[in-house]
Write a protein that holds these residues in place. Structure first.
Motif, PDB file in Angstrom:
ATOM      1  N   ASP A  94      45.270 -42.140  66.441  1.00  8.83           N
ATOM      2  CA  ASP A  94      45.374 -41.984  67.892  1.00  8.83           C
ATOM      3  C   ASP A  94      46.704 -41.344  68.276  1.00  8.83           C
ATOM      4  O   ASP A  94      46.752 -40.478  69.167  1.00  8.83           O
ATOM      5  CB  ASP A  94      45.247 -43.347  68.578  1.00  8.83           C
ATOM      6  N   ALA A  95      47.785 -41.744  67.606  1.00  9.01           N
ATOM      7  CA  ALA A  95      49.104 -41.189  67.912  1.00  9.01           C
ATOM      8  C   ALA A  95      49.170 -39.711  67.555  1.00  9.01           C
ATOM      9  O   ALA A  95      49.737 -38.903  68.305  1.00  9.01           O
ATOM     10  CB  ALA A  95      50.189 -41.969  67.163  1.00  9.01           C
TER      11      ALA A  95
ATOM     12  N   ILE B 281      50.431 -19.161  66.650  1.00 12.37           N
ATOM     13  CA  ILE B 281      50.325 -20.010  65.457  1.00 12.37           C
ATOM     14  C   ILE B 281      49.578 -21.294  65.789  1.00 12.37           C
ATOM     15  O   ILE B 281      48.701 -21.739  65.039  1.00 12.37           O
ATOM     16  CB  ILE B 281      51.720 -20.307  64.890  1.00 12.37           C
ATOM     17  N   LEU B 282      49.891 -21.890  66.935  1.00 11.94           N
ATOM     18  CA  LEU B 282      49.208 -23.116  67.349  1.00 11.94           C
ATOM     19  C   LEU B 282      47.719 -22.865  67.600  1.00 11.94           C
ATOM     20  O   LEU B 282      46.880 -23.699  67.265  1.00 11.94           O
ATOM     21  CB  LEU B 282      49.857 -23.683  68.608  1.00 11.94           C
ATOM     22  N   ARG B 283      47.410 -21.720  68.165  1.00  7.67           N
ATOM     23  CA  ARG B 283      45.997 -21.390  68.407  1.00  7.67           C
ATOM     24  C   ARG B 283      45.246 -21.286  67.086  1.00  7.67           C
ATOM     25  O   ARG B 283      44.109 -21.761  66.963  1.00  7.67           O
ATOM     26  CB  ARG B 283      45.905 -20.076  69.192  1.00  7.67           C
ATOM     27  N   ARG B 284      45.878 -20.709  66.088  1.00  8.92           N
ATOM     28  CA  ARG B 284      45.249 -20.614  64.768  1.00  8.92           C
ATOM     29  C   ARG B 284      45.090 -21.998  64.145  1.00  8.92           C
ATOM     30  O   ARG B 284      44.046 -22.325  63.564  1.00  8.92           O
ATOM     31  CB  ARG B 284      46.086 -19.707  63.848  1.00  8.92           C
TER      32      ARG B 284
ATOM     33  N   GLN C 193      49.060 -34.064  69.265  1.00 13.62           N
ATOM     34  CA  GLN C 193      48.394 -32.755  69.217  1.00 13.62           C
ATOM     35  C   GLN C 193      48.015 -32.299  70.625  1.00 13.62           C
ATOM     36  O   GLN C 193      48.229 -31.133  70.998  1.00 13.62           O
ATOM     37  CB  GLN C 193      47.143 -32.847  68.338  1.00 13.62           C
ATOM     38  N   GLY C 194      47.470 -33.218  71.398  1.00  9.42           N
ATOM     39  CA  GLY C 194      47.060 -32.882  72.761  1.00  9.42           C
ATOM     40  C   GLY C 194      48.242 -32.497  73.636  1.00  9.42           C
ATOM     41  O   GLY C 194      48.145 -31.569  74.445  1.00  9.42           O
ATOM     42  N   ARG C 195      49.363 -33.185  73.455  1.00  4.34           N
ATOM     43  CA  ARG C 195      50.549 -32.854  74.261  1.00  4.34           C
ATOM     44  C   ARG C 195      51.132 -31.494  73.886  1.00  4.34           C
ATOM     45  O   ARG C 195      51.553 -30.738  74.759  1.00  4.34           O
ATOM     46  CB  ARG C 195      51.591 -33.966  74.099  1.00  4.34           C
ATOM     47  N   ILE C 196      51.132 -31.188  72.597  1.00  4.31           N
ATOM     48  CA  ILE C 196      51.613 -29.863  72.161  1.00  4.31           C
ATOM     49  C   ILE C 196      50.710 -28.770  72.722  1.00  4.31           C
ATOM     50  O   ILE C 196      51.181 -27.777  73.281  1.00  4.31           O
ATOM     51  CB  ILE C 196      51.658 -29.767  70.622  1.00  4.31           C
TER      52      ILE C 196
ATOM     53  N   ALA D 154      51.591 -30.050  62.368  1.00  6.84           N
ATOM     54  CA  ALA D 154      52.658 -29.946  63.361  1.00  6.84           C
ATOM     55  C   ALA D 154      52.741 -31.207  64.205  1.00  6.84           C
ATOM     56  O   ALA D 154      53.835 -31.678  64.540  1.00  6.84           O
ATOM     57  CB  ALA D 154      52.428 -28.723  64.251  1.00  6.84           C
ATOM     58  N   ALA D 155      51.596 -31.800  64.523  1.00  4.44           N
ATOM     59  CA  ALA D 155      51.581 -33.013  65.351  1.00  4.44           C
ATOM     60  C   ALA D 155      52.261 -34.180  64.648  1.00  4.44           C
ATOM     61  O   ALA D 155      52.988 -34.962  65.280  1.00  4.44           O
ATOM     62  CB  ALA D 155      50.144 -33.373  65.718  1.00  4.44           C
TER      63      ALA D 155
END
Length: 273
Positions: free
Chosen positions: A257-258, A124-127, A263-266, A136-137
């Motif tokens: 930025d937050a 799901i995240l890849r999509r 998003q990057g951490r997920i 989600a982020a």
């Protein structure tokens, strides 16, 4: 009431859609796709909120106008205001109605291909990454705010919700999300609560539960999987996902930025390596 029974009611009755917001318009578009929109005689709202004469060319009326009329009402409102709408209808002695949300996706896409089946969070995240979505982020930030890991998550969450609903409803949605976070903390993951995706891993219902699954680093969640359809983008609004353009338009630099950092951490947990 099962969805096929509701569809038959729609086919054989004059219909009023209660709700002039995102859900009401979505419902009308779904009915139009399936050639059921001609049954819709009007949209209705509470007496104090009428600001135009029509929606999509369909008359907009106050709900009190329906007293004495032979019409079936579809409540197209978010769950956080459902109870107050139902109380209003009871006061008007209008009992011929149903809340549409439990049925809306089966009306749109047909019956699910699979029910209560495990799907991979990373798929799901890849999509969502491919589609450029940040929903989600933003919910992830709100969860971190609850655990006092930041002070920006609630603000970003309410701002996201206000893109498609009123400030009062956005605040109620945050309150409901906090209750969901608390429930997860107390009871853990509730396996019986399926999220909803299509066969292409597009998540369209259950974003809050999915974001909690990401926060707690679950590999799989239970889902109802619906057929993929060509008209998906006509009934599932990008407003609920927050794409790059919406992030740039509605959020401050600090908030952007937050969100990108979350998003990057997920993605670092699920999609790297």
């Amino acid at each position: 009431m099962r969805t096929p029974e509701l569809i038959e009611i729609i086919k054989s009755n004059d219909i009023a859609i209660y709700g002039a917001g995102e859900v009401g318009k979505k419902l009308y578009h779904i009915l139009k796709i399936h050639n059921l929109h001609q049954r819709v005689k009007c949209f209705v709202v509470s007496d104090a909120t009428v600001s135009s004469s029509n929606i999509e060319g369909v008359p907009l009326r106050t709900v009190s106008d329906l007293v004495g009329e032979n019409v079936f009402i579809l409540l197209a409102v978010h769950e956080v205001i459902k109870s107050e709408i139902e109380e209003h209808l009871r006061m008007l002695h209008l009992s011929n109605y149903v809340w549409i949300y439990p049925h809306i996706w089966e009306i749109a896409f047909g019956m699910p291909l699979e029910v209560h089946t495990k799907v991979r969070v990373r798929d799901i995240l890849r999509r969502q990454r491919a589609d450029g979505y940040y929903a989600a982020a933003i919910r992830y930030l709100a969860i971190e705010n609850y655990y006092k890991k930041n002070e920006i998550g609630y603000r970003a969450y309410v701002k996201m919700q206000q893109i498609h609903c009123e400030e009062k409803t956005a605040a109620k949605r945050l309150e409901r999300f906090i209750h969901l976070i608390e429930d997860w903390q107390k009871c853990g993951y509730r396996e019986e609560c399926d999220i909803m995706t299509d066969a292409d891993s597009r998540l369209f219902d259950g974003l809050h539960r999915f974001s909690l699954a990401c926060y707690h680093q679950m590999e799989e969640v239970y889902a109802r999987v619906f057929p993929s359809v060509s008209f998906y983008n006509q009934v599932v609004s990008e407003k609920i996902y927050i794409n790059r353009e919406m992030l740039a338009e509605h959020f401050t630099g600090e908030e952007r930025d937050a969100v990108r950092d979350a998003q990057g951490r997920i993605e670092g947990i699920y999609l790297v390596g």
